[in-house]
Design a protein around this motif. Sequence first.
Motif: not given
Length: 234
Positions: A67-92
């Motif tokens: 999606i980022r290849k063609e849009s800057i639409c806001p993306v909010i991840f919703i996940s059962a993963r709670t690790g800090e690295m998961d949140q870092v990967m979501a942003i990256e």
Amino acid sequence: MEKIMLVEDDIKIAEYLGSYIEKYGYEVIIAKDFDNVIGLFREVEPKLLLLDINLPSYDGYYWCRQIRKESICPVIFISARTGEMDQVMAIENGGDDFITKPFHPDIVMAKIRSQLRRAYGEYATKYAERVLIQEGLSLYPERFELRFGNEMTQLSKKETDIIEILMDRYPRVAGREDLLAKLWDDQAYVDENTLNVNITRVRKKFQEIGIEDAVETVRGAGYRLSITWKEEKG
């Protein structure tokens, strides 16, 4: 009515959250085909995307990158993963926010409203639209549009980035390494043919607006925008 796209493979969670969001006046489109998330995104053109990480076939990180290849639409991840690295990967990988399950729907609504305000509302950055012009050729990076005279063609995000570099460097050469660094800085290795394929697509886009041989290959260096077509059009 603003559209919000929801990609969640747990149908109970999807229907519950979708119904809750719709109470606040939004239209919610729930993805059913998890092999073609990008296709639905293009069809719907949502103002915001809610995206789970654990999905069939491809995970949420993959779809966010597409999606980022063609849009800057806001993306909010919703996940059962709670690790800090998961949140870092979501942003990256292109996400704007992260909500962990189980969640309270009011928290989701607050984050949706916040992202919509930042992207389109009172907190949105106000600036004049950028346009690059070279020899009668106009590129609108925010619209992904390329214009020449009365002709116009729509571009993908990567096509836009390539043409922007070529126009910015004109009449100099845009090096292959420079192009790779800007376009695929999130990947440790990119196949040599990947850039060639994208350059071929860019050339076809120029042809669509009546420009032949617009991208010149400079052996051992990179690519250069050619203006030999100016006389042909003039």
